[in-house]
Scaffold this motif. Structure first.
Motif, PDB file in Angstrom:
ATOM      1  N   ARG A 233       0.777  -1.261   0.106  1.00 52.95           N
ATOM      2  CA  ARG A 233       0.064   0.013  -0.071  1.00 52.95           C
ATOM      3  C   ARG A 233       1.025   1.302   0.133  1.00 52.95           C
ATOM      4  N   ILE A 234       0.668   2.018  -1.073  1.00 51.66           N
ATOM      5  CA  ILE A 234       1.541   3.172  -1.222  1.00 51.66           C
ATOM      6  C   ILE A 234       0.542   4.660  -1.208  1.00 51.66           C
ATOM      7  N   VAL A 235       0.977   5.659  -0.168  1.00 56.54           N
ATOM      8  CA  VAL A 235       0.424   6.814  -0.269  1.00 56.54           C
ATOM      9  C   VAL A 235       0.955   7.803  -1.133  1.00 56.54           C
TER      10      VAL A 235
ATOM     11  N   LEU B  68       1.632   3.479 -10.684  1.00 56.48           N
ATOM     12  CA  LEU B  68       2.219   2.579  -9.834  1.00 56.48           C
ATOM     13  C   LEU B  68       1.041   1.381  -9.856  1.00 56.48           C
ATOM     14  N   ARG B  69      -0.200   1.637  -9.700  1.00 54.65           N
ATOM     15  CA  ARG B  69      -0.983   0.568  -9.967  1.00 54.65           C
ATOM     16  C   ARG B  69      -0.615  -0.621 -10.817  1.00 54.65           C
ATOM     17  N   GLN B  70      -0.237   0.012 -11.917  1.00 55.10           N
ATOM     18  CA  GLN B  70      -0.059  -0.773 -13.267  1.00 55.10           C
ATOM     19  C   GLN B  70       1.291  -1.370 -12.990  1.00 55.10           C
ATOM     20  N   GLN B  71       2.537  -0.656 -12.709  1.00 57.44           N
ATOM     21  CA  GLN B  71       3.711  -1.153 -12.832  1.00 57.44           C
ATOM     22  C   GLN B  71       3.979  -2.047 -11.535  1.00 57.44           C
ATOM     23  N   VAL B  72       3.442  -1.766 -10.407  1.00 57.57           N
ATOM     24  CA  VAL B  72       3.977  -2.270  -9.138  1.00 57.57           C
ATOM     25  C   VAL B  72       2.843  -3.308  -8.793  1.00 57.57           C
ATOM     26  N   SER B  73       1.640  -3.038  -9.127  1.00 55.94           N
ATOM     27  CA  SER B  73       0.731  -4.122  -9.005  1.00 55.94           C
ATOM     28  C   SER B  73       0.259  -3.894  -7.385  1.00 55.94           C
ATOM     29  N   CYS B  74       0.194  -2.532  -6.955  1.00 52.79           N
ATOM     30  CA  CYS B  74       0.008  -2.299  -5.499  1.00 52.79           C
ATOM     31  C   CYS B  74      -1.370  -1.399  -5.159  1.00 52.79           C
ATOM     32  N   GLU B  75      -1.615  -1.266  -4.058  1.00 53.40           N
ATOM     33  CA  GLU B  75      -2.785  -0.431  -3.564  1.00 53.40           C
ATOM     34  C   GLU B  75      -2.167   1.151  -3.574  1.00 53.40           C
TER      35      GLU B  75
ATOM     36  N   VAL C 222      10.627   3.496  -7.491  1.00 55.74           N
ATOM     37  CA  VAL C 222       9.776   2.988  -6.537  1.00 55.74           C
ATOM     38  C   VAL C 222       9.733   1.454  -6.860  1.00 55.74           C
ATOM     39  N   ALA C 223       9.810   1.035  -7.889  1.00 58.70           N
ATOM     40  CA  ALA C 223       9.931  -0.762  -8.321  1.00 58.70           C
ATOM     41  C   ALA C 223      11.418  -1.006  -7.912  1.00 58.70           C
ATOM     42  N   ASN C 224      12.314  -0.151  -8.373  1.00 58.53           N
ATOM     43  CA  ASN C 224      13.584  -0.588  -8.143  1.00 58.53           C
ATOM     44  C   ASN C 224      13.882  -0.662  -6.831  1.00 58.53           C
TER      45      ASN C 224
END
Length: 585
Positions: free
Chosen positions: A362-364, A399-406, A572-574
């Motif tokens: 979960r990222i804000v 971020l939702r697409q690349q990291v698949s996160c909330e 962020v992904a890195n």
């Protein structure tokens, strides 16, 4: 009568114990003797534990990126030196401290860490001149002065001292090479001193053996008596050689030893000459090494490190200072003067979204400023708050697409939030990361570039001034804030935030430079209210200068915003991948 019976009843157990105790006593004593006793702490055990922790850190590149891991292994070594300055291992502890701070400085790029390394090396060669590591400490100090501090005078003095005090030590040869590079002819290499064993026909090599440990490969040459030796490296195929003056090999000792299990060492060969024996070690790459001798029987021991210095310096630096020519940021009050008058507006009450139990990261994402706080203002009435909101929404989607996160946004429209509300929101929703998006500003219209900040107790004037503007405070108030931050440092995610900031800055600059002439201002530290109190890794990204005419036009451009968002998302992904929080696809 009843009273007597009562007394007898009360005394009967004592009589039973009196009868059984002599029989049980040997058994009790035996149990006490056989019961495992805790190991008594000793100076040697303290040193061994500290050394093992240090080498364990060297085997983990990911842990080396965080200062607190270094402090956990270096502090016990420093305590050992302070408590036991006369111990046989005190010099070794000084050397590990010098090595540790030298390696740390290559990652942190902090001058204080480099000075700490020099201080511990100096302690070694000043207080323990008889140590086998004294010449190593002198050479390391000379290299730091020449390569890191550009002080050739100090470097030359240290090298001359090394050759004067330790002309036959293993670091003498590289010292002469470095001295020649500094433009001074090194002293002639001294001839090996003939020991009584050598004069009487020389010693005999009784055995050559090796062992592969967790962090080094050890080569042991056992001889019949004390033997003078010289060592060095050979160019071409990487080789290490050891010349044993006046020595001969015992009959039946193999001329070539194949090596198995060592990361780089492939073979050990010996060749006979008119002046003794030369041992040659064939490597894939030359490692760092240490040499020492043991007695009864006489042995020459060479430890080849598995940790390559290049693997440390190749790691991306965590902190990069802005170029010296970077224009100064204005004081917070000066920037505030650029803003339009703020109208009274109630603070928006943050409503937490309906949250499910966390199944993924979960990222804000925080869009800087908003509502009555427009942030910095660019040409044509371009407000920072509008730019940051547009980019925050794009970043959330990416971020939702690349990291698949909330991903949650602190604001999705033009509302005013206090700085404290933003991190409080991130804490309440149990976020794993917090990224705040901003656009920079300066009274100097030529100031431009991209930089990323993380929370820290900073003495960098430029970072303080940026913090003053983002916090809406004066420089005096920021100084007071520093005192508060000093007490909060232990609880903040400083090291993780530093790493996250580095990954984002590098990926952001790399992406933007594919089309735009971006100036990399690096990663900075500063006391930002919007990051204060966050319980997760948190950073503030200054994407570009809204006060710079060209960069203001970039910030309005949808393509520039999209590229910046791609860069931040990649960073962020890195970071998540480096922390094993993101699976490889």
């Amino acid at each position: 009568m009843n009273s007597a019976n009562c007394l007898m009843t009360e005394r009967r157990p004592c009589g039973i114990v009196t009868v059984l105790l002599p029989a049980l006593l040997p058994l009790v004593l035996l149990l006490v003797l056989l019961w495992p006793q805790p190991a008594c702490a000793s100076p040697q055990s303290d040193y061994t534990a500290a050394r093992e922790a240090y080498h364990a850190l060297l085997r983990s590149n990911s842990r080396q990126q965080y200062r607190h891991h270094w402090e956990r292994v270096l502090d016990p070594l420093a305590t050992f030196v302070r408590r036991y300055p006369q111990h046989a291992r005190a010099a070794d502890a000084c050397y590990l401290l010098g090595q540790g701070y030298e390696k740390l400085s290559a990652i942190s790029h902090q001058r204080d860490d480099l000075q700490q390394a020099l201080s511990h090396y100096q302690r070694l060669f000043e207080r323990y001149p008889a140590s086998l590591l004294a010449d190593d400490a002198l050479l390391h100090s000379a290299r730091i002065q020449q390569q890191r501090l550009a002080d050739n005078v100090q470097s030359r003095q240290l090298l001359q001292r090394l050759l004067r005090q330790y002309p036959r030590a293993d670091m003498a040869a590289p010292a002469r090479t470095l001295l020649a590079q500094l433009g001074e002819a090194p002293p002639a290499s001294p001839a090996p001193v003939a020991t009584p064993a050598a004069q009487a026909g020389g010693s005999q090599i009784e055995d050559i053996r090796y062992s592969v440990g967790a962090d080094h490969t050890r080569l042991v040459i056992e001889l019949s008596g004390e033997t003078p030796y010289q060592l060095g490296n050979l160019s071409g195929p990487p080789r290490f050689y050891l010349d044993l003056a006046g020595a001969r090999s015992r009959a039946g000792l193999p001329e070539t030893f194949s090596v198995r299990g060592a990361p780089a060492l492939r073979a050990i060969r010996q060749g006979k000459g008119t002046h003794g024996v030369r041992l040659v070690c064939d490597f894939d790459r030359l490692p760092g090494y240490q040499v020492f001798t043991l007695t009864q029987p006489f042995r020459i021991v060479v430890d080849f490190s598995h940790d390559q210095h290049a693997s440390l310096t190749a790691n991306p630096p965590q902190l990069r200072e802005a170029p010296a020519s970077a224009p100064r940021q204005p004081a917070g009050d000066a920037v505030t003067a650029l803003l339009p008058a703020r109208s009274a507006e109630p603070v928006q009450r943050l409503q937490l979204p309906p949250l499910k139990k966390k199944q993924r990261l979960r990222i804000v994402v925080d869009a800087g400023h908003g509502g009555k706080d427009p942030g910095a203002v660019g040409a044509g009435g371009l407000y920072e708050k509008d730019i940051t909101l547009a980019m925050a929404k794009k970043l959330a989607e990416q971020l939702r697409q690349q990291v698949s996160c909330e991903v949650l946004l602190t604001r999705e429209r033009d509302v005013y939030l206090t700085l404290q509300q933003r991190t409080a929101f991130a804490n309440e929703v149990d976020a794993d990361l917090f990224v705040s998006i901003h656009a920079n500003a300066s009274l100097n219209k030529a100031a431009h570039g991209t930089e990323t900040f993380f929370l820290n107790f900073s003495k960098n004037d430029k970072a303080i001034e940026v913090a003053a503007r983002e916090n809406g405070m004066s420089l005096k108030e920021v100084s007071d804030l520093e005192l508060i931050l000093f007490d909060l440092m232990a609880n903040a995610k400083i090291n993780e935030s530093s790493r996250l900031a580095t990954e984002i800055q590098q990926a952001l600059v790399k992406r933007l430079r594919q089309k735009y002439p971006v100036r990399d201002l690096g990663v900075k530290q500063g006391p930002f209210h919007v990051l204060l109190g966050a319980t997760m890794p948190s950073v503030l990204v200054e994407v570009a200068f809204i006060s710079h005419a060209k960069e203001a036009s970039y910030l309005k451009n949808s393509h520039y915003q999209a590229q910046a968002v791609l860069g931040i998302s990649q960073g962020v992904a890195n970071y998540l991948r480096s922390q094993n929080l993101l699976a490889e696809r």
